[in-house]
Design an enzyme around this catalytic site. Structure first.
Site, PDB file in Angstrom:
ATOM      1  N   HIS A 181       0.779  -1.100  -0.101  1.00  0.00           N
ATOM      2  CA  HIS A 181      -0.242  -0.141  -0.073  1.00  0.00           C
ATOM      3  C   HIS A 181       0.711   1.186   0.011  1.00  0.00           C
ATOM      4  O   HIS A 181       1.885   1.319   0.803  1.00  0.00           O
ATOM      5  CB  HIS A 181      -0.742  -0.111   1.157  1.00  0.00           C
ATOM      6  CG  HIS A 181      -1.689  -1.422   1.385  1.00  0.00           C
ATOM      7  ND1 HIS A 181      -2.541  -1.841   0.328  1.00  0.00           N
ATOM      8  CD2 HIS A 181      -1.570  -2.070   2.495  1.00  0.00           C
ATOM      9  CE1 HIS A 181      -2.914  -2.953   1.035  1.00  0.00           C
ATOM     10  NE2 HIS A 181      -2.196  -3.205   2.281  1.00  0.00           N
ATOM     11  N   ALA A 182       0.461   2.150  -0.670  1.00  0.00           N
ATOM     12  CA  ALA A 182       1.236   3.411  -1.045  1.00  0.00           C
ATOM     13  C   ALA A 182       1.482   4.322   0.440  1.00  0.00           C
ATOM     14  O   ALA A 182       2.606   4.732   0.484  1.00  0.00           O
ATOM     15  CB  ALA A 182       0.342   4.303  -2.011  1.00  0.00           C
ATOM     16  N   ASN A 186      -4.856  -5.949  -0.726  1.00  0.00           N
ATOM     17  CA  ASN A 186      -4.836  -6.973   0.450  1.00  0.00           C
ATOM     18  C   ASN A 186      -6.104  -7.685   0.701  1.00  0.00           C
ATOM     19  O   ASN A 186      -6.367  -8.197   1.762  1.00  0.00           O
ATOM     20  CB  ASN A 186      -4.090  -6.605   1.684  1.00  0.00           C
ATOM     21  CG  ASN A 186      -3.539  -7.672   2.492  1.00  0.00           C
ATOM     22  OD1 ASN A 186      -3.081  -8.781   2.003  1.00  0.00           O
ATOM     23  ND2 ASN A 186      -3.315  -7.394   3.924  1.00  0.00           N
ATOM     24  N   ARG A 187      -7.055  -7.403  -0.059  1.00  0.00           N
ATOM     25  CA  ARG A 187      -8.302  -8.015  -0.151  1.00  0.00           C
ATOM     26  C   ARG A 187      -8.783  -8.703  -1.396  1.00  0.00           C
ATOM     27  O   ARG A 187      -9.799  -9.257  -1.608  1.00  0.00           O
ATOM     28  CB  ARG A 187      -9.703  -6.871   0.076  1.00  0.00           C
ATOM     29  CG  ARG A 187      -9.257  -5.855   1.495  1.00  0.00           C
ATOM     30  CD  ARG A 187      -9.557  -6.718   2.580  1.00  0.00           C
ATOM     31  NE  ARG A 187      -9.565  -5.920   3.709  1.00  0.00           N
ATOM     32  CZ  ARG A 187      -8.199  -5.559   4.490  1.00  0.00           C
ATOM     33  NH1 ARG A 187      -7.175  -6.125   3.876  1.00  0.00           N
ATOM     34  NH2 ARG A 187      -8.277  -4.959   5.321  1.00  0.00           N
ATOM     35  N   GLU A 233       2.233   3.264   3.187  1.00  0.00           N
ATOM     36  CA  GLU A 233       2.918   2.595   4.256  1.00  0.00           C
ATOM     37  C   GLU A 233       4.354   2.793   3.882  1.00  0.00           C
ATOM     38  O   GLU A 233       4.892   2.052   3.527  1.00  0.00           O
ATOM     39  CB  GLU A 233       2.708   1.191   4.335  1.00  0.00           C
ATOM     40  CG  GLU A 233       1.035   1.033   4.908  1.00  0.00           C
ATOM     41  CD  GLU A 233       0.485  -0.609   4.817  1.00  0.00           C
ATOM     42  OE1 GLU A 233       1.359  -1.501   4.310  1.00  0.00           O
ATOM     43  OE2 GLU A 233      -0.507  -0.796   5.271  1.00  0.00           O
ATOM     44  N   GLU A 262       2.985  -5.727  11.163  1.00  0.00           N
ATOM     45  CA  GLU A 262       2.619  -4.052  11.297  1.00  0.00           C
ATOM     46  C   GLU A 262       3.608  -3.359  12.016  1.00  0.00           C
ATOM     47  O   GLU A 262       3.585  -3.513  13.266  1.00  0.00           O
ATOM     48  CB  GLU A 262       1.242  -4.097  12.054  1.00  0.00           C
ATOM     49  CG  GLU A 262       0.316  -4.774  11.089  1.00  0.00           C
ATOM     50  CD  GLU A 262      -0.394  -4.042   9.812  1.00  0.00           C
ATOM     51  OE1 GLU A 262       0.089  -2.860   9.462  1.00  0.00           O
ATOM     52  OE2 GLU A 262      -1.203  -4.768   9.189  1.00  0.00           O
ATOM     53  N   HIS A 270       3.887  -4.466   6.701  1.00  0.00           N
ATOM     54  CA  HIS A 270       2.987  -3.340   6.595  1.00  0.00           C
ATOM     55  C   HIS A 270       3.284  -2.525   7.637  1.00  0.00           C
ATOM     56  O   HIS A 270       4.097  -2.649   8.663  1.00  0.00           O
ATOM     57  CB  HIS A 270       1.695  -4.060   6.661  1.00  0.00           C
ATOM     58  CG  HIS A 270       1.181  -4.907   5.670  1.00  0.00           C
ATOM     59  ND1 HIS A 270       0.368  -4.658   4.376  1.00  0.00           N
ATOM     60  CD2 HIS A 270       1.673  -6.209   5.362  1.00  0.00           C
ATOM     61  CE1 HIS A 270       0.120  -5.394   3.846  1.00  0.00           C
ATOM     62  NE2 HIS A 270       0.860  -6.534   4.020  1.00  0.00           N
ATOM     63  N   SER A 271       2.320  -1.374   7.673  1.00  0.00           N
ATOM     64  CA  SER A 271       2.171  -0.423   8.927  1.00  0.00           C
ATOM     65  C   SER A 271       1.022   0.123   9.082  1.00  0.00           C
ATOM     66  O   SER A 271       0.209  -0.089   7.942  1.00  0.00           O
ATOM     67  CB  SER A 271       3.364   0.696   8.879  1.00  0.00           C
ATOM     68  OG  SER A 271       2.896   1.669   7.855  1.00  0.00           O
TER      69      SER A 271
END
Length: 433
Positions: free
Chosen positions: A191-192, A266-267, A194, A397, A321-322
């Site tokens: 994801h952008a 991530n879905r 993160e 995370e 991730h974060s």
């Protein structure tokens, strides 16, 4: 139909594209977001949860974390919406606190740091004192020379929606063993927003390459994808556009990194696709896509892992991730269903957390993903465990717990990477036992 097209500036589009485009397009005008705030709420009743879900669907808000009962929910609220939303919180007795008083303050500080740092380095250099673009990260990774002790190779395993290479880097001791070797997969940047994810994963790559004490590479191959989804490099759009969603106008955020501007990668994995924690509403932050594997970044990653089972004995999968400081164990799709190997997975997760905490004292919550964060379906770690048969599958995370959220200042890159490094290396050693 022009009268139905509204373009407005929003920090979501800004923070997800600004830092990645600043380097390649320095003439982009500066936007200011004074007064945008991030609030944290914790829904304690189903009614309060329903209110948050209604707010997510019907207001120009950005939910930084998913709404789930008894869980921290962080929401970025535009300046002109603050009073209205706070009145709604009060009406339904939803307790709230301010996590970020002024988003613009953090954005401006990071912009200043990047601008000052850029002239002091070559394009293919990374020093972990700043955040970097896709082109810079790939240029650096392609130039890595690990010397005689570690063999590094790269492979293009697919193309992104905009035609960019999807690249995986393999680290090994160069053994010519014809049998599949124990292997670990580490990826970042689904994801952008993160930013800390690719910074941390590249730090791990550098250590694999430069640190002669990594003797575990005699027994394990490590595959690293620093950027799962590279298309943030394409977008220069800082705006939030409006489009028709069903029968009403709804906000669609331009996510430069996402495989499409709508789908939450991530879905999008096939396992339990379309279940809890996803939406078929293109206006939702949890839009899962029209079907499983609709996003080439997701599909290519899965195809590569499955296609290499004859050459790699996959034993661990860790996706980085974060934020929140968690080590999450499948399953994500349900809060009551646990994998058969959960006790062993939890033991390793607990040991990784201990190794990570020992560096800077940063605590991480370890546990079942669906129970901790609420159910979400079509996720990478669930797919890796259930379909790719990789027993030790996890989601990291990283920092922090909400003080900065996705706007983690660059000064925290190295300490975050140092502690994460120890968790990853512990896993690499463990799977060779």
């Amino acid at each position: 139909m022009l009268k139905y097209i509204i373009i407005t500036i929003c920090v979501v589009g800004f923070v997800e594209s600004f830092f990645w485009e600043l380097w390649s397009n320095p003439i982009i005008p500066v936007r200011e977001f004074n007064g945008h705030k991030v609030y944290r709420v914790v829904p304690e009743t189903l009614e309060q949860l329903d209110v948050l879900k209604w707010l997510e669907a019907d207001n120009d808000l950005d939910f930084w974390t998913d709404a789930a009962i008894y869980q921290n929910v962080d929401i970025m609220i535009q300046k002109d919406k603050v009073n209205e939303i706070l009145n709604t919180f009060k009406e339904y007795e939803i307790q709230y606190q301010v996590m970020i008083e002024d988003v613009e303050t953090l954005v401006a500080a990071e912009r200043h740091a990047i601008e000052n740092h850029k002239p002091s380095r070559r394009f293919d250099e990374i020093d972990w004192y700043s955040y970097y673009s896709y082109d810079e990260i790939i240029a650096w990774a392609d130039s890595l020379d690990c010397g005689e002790n570690v063999d590094i190779s790269s492979q293009v395993y697919g193309s992104s929606s905009e035609g960019r290479d999807l690249k995986v880097y393999k680290f090994t001791n160069g053994s010519s063993d014809p049998n599949p070797r124990p292997s670990m997969w580490v990826d970042g940047t689904f994801h952008a927003r993160e930013w800390i994810s690719p910074a941390t994963v590249t730090y791990f790559m550098n250590d694999l390459c430069r640190n002669p004490s990594n003797t575990f590479l005699n027994d394990v191959d490590i595959y690293v994808v620093p950027i799962v989804n590279p298309d943030y490099e394409f977008s220069t759009n800082f705006l939030v556009t409006w489009t028709e969603c069903g029968e009403k106008q709804e906000r669609i955020t331009i996510h430069p990194l996402d495989a499409s501007v709508l789908v939450y990668p991530n879905r999008n994995f096939e396992f339990k696709f379309g279940g809890n924690g996803t939406s078929n509403d293109k206006c939702s932050n949890n839009y899962r896509g029209p079907n499983a594997w609709s996003e080439p970044e997701v599909r290519s990653l899965a195809e590569y892992l499955i296609s290499t089972t004859n050459s790699a004995d996959w034993r661990a999968y860790i996706t980085v991730h974060s934020y929140g400081q968690y080590i999450l164990i499948p399953y994500s799709f349900d809060n009551e269903t646990f994998p058969a190997d959960f006790p062993e997975m939890e033991n390793l997760a607990t040991d990784m957390e201990s190794a990570m905490k020992a560096i800077h004292g940063t605590p991480f919550t370890v546990g079942h993903s669906g129970s901790i964060l609420g159910p979400t379906s079509g996720c990478a770690d669930d797919w890796a465990y259930e379909v790719a048969n990789i027993t030790y599958s996890y989601t990291y995370e990283l920092r922090d717990t909400g003080r900065f959220g996705f706007l983690l200042p660059a000064q925290y890159i190295i300490p975050t990477a140092e502690e994460t490094l120890e968790g990853l290396k512990y896993a690499a050693r463990f799977i060779t036992l």
